[in-house]
Design an enzyme around this catalytic site. Structure first.
Site, short mmCIF file in Angstrom:
data_model
loop_
_atom_site.label_atom_id
_atom_site.label_comp_id
_atom_site.label_asym_id
_atom_site.label_seq_id
_atom_site.Cartn_x
_atom_site.Cartn_y
_atom_site.Cartn_z
N HIS A 110 -23.92 -20.19 71.06
CA HIS A 110 -24.05 -19.64 69.71
C HIS A 110 -25.41 -19.01 69.45
CE1 HIS A 110 -20.59 -22.23 69.59
NE2 HIS A 110 -21.33 -23.31 69.72
N ARG A 139 -21.05 -38.93 74.79
CA ARG A 139 -21.48 -38.11 73.66
C ARG A 139 -20.30 -37.82 72.75
NH1 ARG A 139 -22.25 -31.64 74.04
NH2 ARG A 139 -22.87 -31.23 71.89
N ARG A 173 -14.40 -26.01 64.05
CA ARG A 173 -15.60 -26.79 63.74
C ARG A 173 -16.52 -26.06 62.79
NH1 ARG A 173 -17.99 -29.17 69.11
NH2 ARG A 173 -19.02 -30.56 67.59
N ALA A 192 -24.54 -25.52 73.32
CA ALA A 192 -25.04 -24.93 72.07
C ALA A 192 -25.61 -23.52 72.28
CB ALA A 192 -26.10 -25.83 71.46
N GLU A 241 -15.56 -18.37 80.00
CA GLU A 241 -16.28 -19.21 79.03
C GLU A 241 -15.37 -20.38 78.68
OE1 GLU A 241 -17.09 -17.12 75.43
OE2 GLU A 241 -17.83 -18.89 74.37
N PRO A 246 -26.75 -27.46 77.65
CA PRO A 246 -27.39 -28.65 77.11
C PRO A 246 -26.43 -29.69 76.56
CG PRO A 246 -27.80 -26.72 75.74
CD PRO A 246 -27.17 -26.23 76.99
N ASN A 247 -26.80 -30.94 76.77
CA ASN A 247 -26.11 -32.13 76.28
C ASN A 247 -24.81 -32.43 77.01
OD1 ASN A 247 -28.07 -32.67 74.09
ND2 ASN A 247 -27.28 -30.74 73.25
N ARG A 254 -20.52 -22.59 64.95
CA ARG A 254 -19.96 -22.65 66.30
C ARG A 254 -18.89 -21.56 66.52
NH1 ARG A 254 -21.82 -27.70 68.28
NH2 ARG A 254 -22.11 -29.21 66.58
N HIS A 303 -14.94 -24.15 76.61
CA HIS A 303 -15.45 -25.15 75.66
C HIS A 303 -14.46 -26.29 75.55
CE1 HIS A 303 -18.63 -22.50 74.47
NE2 HIS A 303 -17.76 -21.55 74.31
N ILE A 304 -14.95 -27.49 75.56
CA ILE A 304 -14.11 -28.69 75.49
C ILE A 304 -13.41 -28.76 74.14
CG2 ILE A 304 -14.18 -31.21 75.50
CD1 ILE A 304 -16.75 -30.79 77.40
N SER A 305 -14.19 -28.55 73.09
CA SER A 305 -13.65 -28.62 71.73
C SER A 305 -13.15 -27.24 71.29
CB SER A 305 -14.75 -29.10 70.76
OG SER A 305 -15.78 -28.11 70.67
N TYR A 359 -15.57 -34.81 72.46
CA TYR A 359 -15.70 -34.32 73.84
C TYR A 359 -14.98 -35.18 74.87
CZ TYR A 359 -19.22 -31.41 71.60
OH TYR A 359 -19.87 -30.54 70.75
N ASN A 410 -19.82 -23.37 80.55
CA ASN A 410 -19.86 -23.91 79.20
C ASN A 410 -21.32 -23.88 78.79
OD1 ASN A 410 -19.90 -25.31 76.84
ND2 ASN A 410 -18.55 -26.96 77.53
N ASP A 422 -27.49 -12.04 78.65
CA ASP A 422 -28.05 -10.93 79.42
C ASP A 422 -28.10 -11.28 80.91
OD1 ASP A 422 -30.52 -9.72 77.00
OD2 ASP A 422 -28.34 -9.44 77.14
O1 LIG Z 1 -16.89 -27.74 73.00
C1 LIG Z 1 -17.81 -27.54 73.82
O2 LIG Z 1 -17.70 -27.79 75.04
C2 LIG Z 1 -19.16 -27.02 73.34
C3 LIG Z 1 -20.25 -27.95 73.71
C4 LIG Z 1 -21.38 -28.09 72.99
O3 LIG Z 1 -22.37 -28.86 73.45
C5 LIG Z 1 -21.50 -27.53 71.63
O4 LIG Z 1 -22.86 -27.23 71.29
C6 LIG Z 1 -20.61 -26.32 71.45
O5 LIG Z 1 -20.64 -25.87 70.11
C7 LIG Z 1 -19.18 -26.67 71.89
#
Ligand SMILES: O=C(O)[C@@H]1C=C(O)[C@@H](O)[C@H](O)C1
Length: 151
Positions: free
Chosen positions: A82, A19, A109, A79, A100, A11-12, A113, A102-104, A24, A76, A89
């Protein structure tokens, strides 16, 4: 049949580029996917990408990855990293190795997270490299035995 990589984003992440760019970055998801696709094409590896804001759609795509005989997943979960036992599963259930990504740097953080439902079953976890993390993940997979170009 060429080995295959599936890139999944949760998501997002469709908002990448606009964003919270201070977290990001300014690169769009389309740019990320296109770059990963070109890296794979150069090595004769099949690449597909999927993004969804919906947990069940991500689960369904993971299930179909087994049917399609995808060899490796880069995910990735956003959210859902977490929160989602269900996606954990699913990826454990199809028994496809995954990284796995993650950008950040989630560990720098908010506390919430710092927990991942995926890291303990992942081949590797990449955090904090920005969108280069996706490239790093693809390049790692491409140098593994199953993916190395056969002369
Ligand atoms: O860093 C990222 O790519 C992750 C991306 C998200 O959308 C967050 O909800 C995660 O907590 C971190």
């Amino acid at each position: 049949m060429a080995p295959s990589i599936l890139l999944l984003n949760g998501p997002n992440l469709n908002l990448l580029g606009t964003r919270e760019p201070h977290i990001y970055g300014a690169t769009t998801l389309t740019d990320v996917e296109n770059h990963c696709a070109s890296l794979c094409a150069a090595e004769g590896v099949t690449f597909s990408a999927f993004q969804s804001n919906h947990e069940g759609f991500l689960i369904d795509r993971i299930h179909s990855a087994r049917t399609e005989k995808i060899d490796f997943i880069i995910i990735n979960p956003g959210a859902y990293t977490h929160t989602s036992v269900a996606i954990r599963d699913a990826i454990a259930g199809v028994d496809i190795p995954f990284i796995e990504c993650h950008i950040s740097n989630v560990h720098k953080r908010e506390e919430f997270r710092h927990k991942s439902y995926f890291s303990d079953i992942a081949v590797a976890v990449i955090v904090g490299l920005g969108t280069y993390g996706y490239e790093a993940a693809v390049k790692y997979v491409l140098q593994t035995e199953k993916f190395k170009k056969k002369d």
